[in-house]
Enzyme design. Sequence first.
Site, PDB file in Angstrom:
ATOM      1  N   CYS A  16       0.775  -1.220  -0.053  1.00 35.99           N
ATOM      2  CA  CYS A  16      -0.068   0.008   0.203  1.00 35.99           C
ATOM      3  C   CYS A  16       1.059   1.361   0.079  1.00 35.99           C
ATOM      4  CB  CYS A  16      -0.828  -0.130   1.288  1.00 35.99           C
ATOM      5  SG  CYS A  16      -1.890  -1.354   1.444  1.00 35.99           S
ATOM      6  N   GLY A  42      -0.474  -0.032  -5.079  1.00 40.58           N
ATOM      7  CA  GLY A  42      -1.703  -0.659  -4.905  1.00 40.58           C
ATOM      8  C   GLY A  42      -2.597  -0.157  -5.895  1.00 40.58           C
ATOM      9  N   ASN A 116       0.173   1.116   5.999  1.00 40.55           N
ATOM     10  CA  ASN A 116       0.935   0.382   5.096  1.00 40.55           C
ATOM     11  C   ASN A 116       1.612  -0.655   5.935  1.00 40.55           C
ATOM     12  OD1 ASN A 116       3.765   1.061   3.117  1.00 40.55           O
ATOM     13  ND2 ASN A 116       2.412  -0.770   3.082  1.00 40.55           N
ATOM     14  N   GLY A 117       1.496  -1.876   5.771  1.00 42.73           N
ATOM     15  CA  GLY A 117       2.101  -3.053   6.626  1.00 42.73           C
ATOM     16  C   GLY A 117       1.293  -4.083   6.661  1.00 42.73           C
ATOM     17  N   TYR A 261      12.854  -3.734  -5.845  1.00 46.08           N
ATOM     18  CA  TYR A 261      11.564  -3.833  -6.621  1.00 46.08           C
ATOM     19  C   TYR A 261      10.345  -2.879  -6.486  1.00 46.08           C
ATOM     20  CZ  TYR A 261       7.159  -5.809  -8.911  1.00 46.08           C
ATOM     21  OH  TYR A 261       6.047  -5.923  -9.535  1.00 46.08           O
TER      22      TYR A 261
END
Length: 502
Positions: A16, A42, A116-117, A261
């Site tokens: 995210c 996302g 986010n996580g 990435y």
Amino acid sequence: MNYENYVLDDRFHDHCGVVGVFGHAEAAKLVYLGLYALQHRGQESAGIVSSDGTELHSHRAMGEVEEIFTPDVLDKLPGASAIGHTRYSTAGDKALLNAQPIMIDCNKGKIALGHNGNLTNAAEWRRKLEHRGSIFQTNSDTEVVVHLVAKSQARNLSGALGDALNQVEGAYSLVVLTPDELYAVRDPRGFRPLNLGKLTSPKGEETWIVASETCAFDLLDAKYVREIEPGEMVRISRSGIESIHFAPPKQHQQCIFEHVYFARPDSKIFGRSVNASREMLGRLLAKEYPVDADLVVPVPDSGVPAAVGYAMESGIPFRMGLIRNHYIGRTFIEPSQAIRNFGVKLKLNPIRGLIEGKRVILVDDSIVRGTTSRKIVRMVREAGATEVHVRISCPPTISPCYYGVDTPTREELIASSNTPEEICKFLGADSLGYISLAGLKQAVGDTQGDFCTSCYTGVYPTDLVQLEVREGGSNGQLLKDPGVQDTTPVQTDGPVTVTHEG
Ligand code: SF4
């Protein structure tokens, strides 16, 4: 090995992105632009919550940022502060219900939260909280945090947030909005990135901006100030900006795969240029796995900087022998097997005139299941390459991620049960070389052991007992609980309402 049932979706799934803005007349529009820059983190749902100083206003929907936030929608998100979230979810969990930011109205007031996580003990906490009378509205791990905030005895939100976050484990970079404050919080290990920036108007008025990646600042013409530190909570209000360290320091575990990435190469992540890390990965890969060849060809887009580095180090010409079609979605978000089977060809096309009769070094960032890589190797051979040598700018991925990156199961990861020689054979390549773990750490400048490398080692920095029965993906999706027996007396602390609007 039977690979026939493997899907062609051979990439890790993004997690995210979060953005926060405080002190700007068009806060929601800035958040929208920030989310636009973070779209790669996302693509399945997005949301913005704004504050007009008294009320919170929310809009969340399935889809990409551009399609969700039309001018009409943004006009209904007034106020000088706002937060936003863009989300990837696993195939079975695309419900709008789990789109963020989550909005709640509790005994601490109105709060919106974007995460986010992934919390690794969320299932255990959910069971305990439900036993104590909490009613959950979503199946997101993030909701555990808001119920813990509501149950905290602390008198202010920063204290309640600290209380809540000291009870959860795992990865969280959070943006939290109240009618008059913005918080940016990062877990004590710092798994996921979070950055602080500032926009200064010609009149000298300051706007604070928080974002997962610094590429969001560039789009907004904002200046990068610094990272939110692991274990730090930054509170921004009209009185200014305040830093609170809410948890004892822990060994940092910054996600090394952000540099390989996930993050955009034009971002700075964990204080370091992603592009510089990727070029260095390519240089070190060339030193570790040299080969006589005519061309270095990246698998675009994420393989490009490492291929540039490989070409610079080896002296072998870099050529864009594969062209990516940017007008289709990433293969991994395609909903059906039938579409996935077309994914690689839809996405990549070789330039025969460049490749024909050449010995090609194909540089990519990772191999997950191996199926897409095999198709790309075949495609390059069919375009006339006489040799195809695959070079991968991360070590073999042998274990899933539990910290906010959606990975397939261990069994599906080709490197979990196959040697590089076996994988090379499966790909149909002439040779295969993965960068070493030491090379990866060197490329990102990790001299203190500050990076998480669990998906390459299978060694995790948090307790994962309950995760052995994990269902589906991570990335905010609640993990299945094996059955925690809670003997704590039932307490009720008043109602918590999780609201879903838009
Ligand atoms: Fe990143 Fe891998 Fe660690 Fe997950 S397990 S946080 S993808 S390095």
